[in-house]
Design an enzyme around this catalytic site. Structure first.
Site, mmCIF file in Angstrom:
data_model
loop_
_atom_site.group_PDB
_atom_site.id
_atom_site.type_symbol
_atom_site.label_atom_id
_atom_site.label_comp_id
_atom_site.label_asym_id
_atom_site.label_seq_id
_atom_site.Cartn_x
_atom_site.Cartn_y
_atom_site.Cartn_z
ATOM 1 C CG HIS A 42 -0.912 38.946 14.012
ATOM 2 N ND1 HIS A 42 -1.454 39.769 14.980
ATOM 3 C CD2 HIS A 42 -1.359 39.453 12.836
ATOM 4 C CE1 HIS A 42 -2.183 40.714 14.407
ATOM 5 N NE2 HIS A 42 -2.150 40.533 13.106
ATOM 6 C CG HIS A 80 -7.269 40.090 12.092
ATOM 7 N ND1 HIS A 80 -6.667 39.415 13.127
ATOM 8 C CD2 HIS A 80 -6.383 41.036 11.707
ATOM 9 C CE1 HIS A 80 -5.453 39.920 13.337
ATOM 10 N NE2 HIS A 80 -5.262 40.901 12.492
ATOM 11 C CG HIS A 111 0.349 45.822 8.582
ATOM 12 N ND1 HIS A 111 0.494 46.157 9.907
ATOM 13 C CD2 HIS A 111 -0.581 44.836 8.564
ATOM 14 C CE1 HIS A 111 -0.296 45.398 10.639
ATOM 15 N NE2 HIS A 111 -0.978 44.596 9.850
ATOM 16 C CD GLU A 162 -2.528 44.093 13.295
ATOM 17 O OE1 GLU A 162 -3.512 43.557 12.767
ATOM 18 O OE2 GLU A 162 -1.355 43.684 13.112
HETATM 19 C C1 DHB Z 1 -1.396 40.632 6.965
HETATM 20 C C2 DHB Z 1 -1.107 41.375 8.119
HETATM 21 C C3 DHB Z 1 -1.949 41.291 9.232
HETATM 22 O O1 DHB Z 1 -1.740 41.972 10.397
HETATM 23 C C4 DHB Z 1 -3.045 40.462 9.212
HETATM 24 O O2 DHB Z 1 -3.802 40.385 10.310
HETATM 25 C C5 DHB Z 1 -3.341 39.729 8.064
HETATM 26 C C6 DHB Z 1 -2.507 39.820 6.950
HETATM 27 C C7 DHB Z 1 -0.486 40.683 5.771
HETATM 28 O O3 DHB Z 1 0.406 41.552 5.704
HETATM 29 O O4 DHB Z 1 -0.645 39.839 4.898
HETATM 30 FE FE FE Z 2 -3.316 41.690 11.812
#
Ligand code: DHB
Ligand code: FE
Length: 280
Positions: free
Chosen positions: A12, A59, A193, A240
């Site tokens: 997302h 977020h 991530h 997540e």
């Molecule tokens: C990114 C990933 C995310 O899950 C998010 O909420 C905001 C940014 C990213 O990798 O840029």
């Molecule tokens: Fe995110």
């Protein structure tokens, strides 16, 4: 009886929405990512779901660190996005759903999930970017959306097991709803991530592939992980994955994997896509 058609997982990240605004889908950077989506869109086009239950995390737009429900559900007729500081352009409001959503609230509270029930809710990129991805040109207003928000930002967070059970309760709620609506379920975010700190940019392909394989046929195995395991193996934002587990909890024990795509990286993130058809 309302029917669960199946589930979709998708990243997302805000950069996806920005790339679509700028028509960059066919550029060398973005093409391998967007190549994962035509089969998903074709499945949605063929199935014509009426309602989407979207598991996402907020977020910081509606719920910041000062007020953070563990689980929240929307029951509003409409949802708006707002400026999150990412540069995403204004998008049309998301259409809500007010009947099945209240039925789900009752089911969840009966099942001892103490939900925060939101009759007003601003929705962030965690919910809006997946809708824009599925229906390019932001043509998503025909589908009625039920947002279900899971805390993935502030510790302590609900465990993978608890999120899977949340999905199971929602699954019972959908199946006991007197209507003929067709429902699709989204698990958004993931996979590995980490956005900040010493391990910013951390990606764990082997773990991501284990998660995708296991989610399809043996989701209970993933519920043995803790959030600390997820942070260690998948980065701080790897939690997540809990939205994927909630989505899987809604579906039947056996599902058919119709489509899979995995691409690393987009921005800081491993982007995984699954389309799982329900067997019920
Ligand atoms: C990114 C990933 C995310 O899950 C998010 O909420 C905001 C940014 C990213 O990798 O840029
Ligand atoms: Fe995110």
């Amino acid at each position: 009886m309302a029917q669960v058609l199946g589930g979709i997982t998708t990243s997302h990240i805000p950069a996806i929405g920005m790339a679509m605004d700028r028509h960059e889908e066919d550029t060398p950077y973005w093409k391998p990512f967007f190549d994962g989506y035509p089969p998903v869109r074709a499945w949605l086009e063929a199935q014509q779901p009426d309602i989407a239950v979207v598991f996402y995390n907020d977020h910081g737009l509606e719920f910041f660190l000062d007020k953070k429900p563990t689980f929240a559900i929307g029951t509003a007729p409409q949802y708006h996005n707002a400026d999150e500081g990412w540069g995403i352009k204004p998008i049309p409001p998301v259409t809500g759903e007010t009947e099945l959503s209240w039925h789900l609230v009752n089911q969840l509270i009966d099942d001892e999930f103490d939900m925060t029930v939101c009759q007003e809710l601003r929705v962030d990129h965690g919910l809006t970017v997946p809708l824009s991805l599925m229906w390019p040109g932001n043509r998503y207003q025909h589908i009625k959306v039920i947002p279900v928000c899971i805390n993935c930002e502030r510790h302590p967070m609900p465990s993978p097991k608890r999120c899977y059970k949340l999905g199971q309760s929602i699954g019972r709620g959908i199946r006991s709803f007197a209507g003929d609506q067709k429902v699709v379920v989204f698990g958004t975010g993931g996979l590995s991530h980490q956005l900040d700190g010493e391990r910013a940019g951390f990606i764990n392909k082997a773990f991501d592939q284990y998660c995708m394989d296991t989610l399809v046929g043996h989701p209970e195995e993933l519920t043995r992980l803790t959030n600390d395991d997820l942070v260690e193996k998948a980065g701080a934002q790897g939690v997540e994955l809990n939205m994927w587990l909630a989505m899987r909890g809604v579906l039947s024990e056996h599902v058919t994997e119709l489509h899979r795509h995995y691409h690393i990286p987009v921005s800081n993130t491993a982007a995984g896509v699954l389309v799982l058809e329900n067997e019920d």
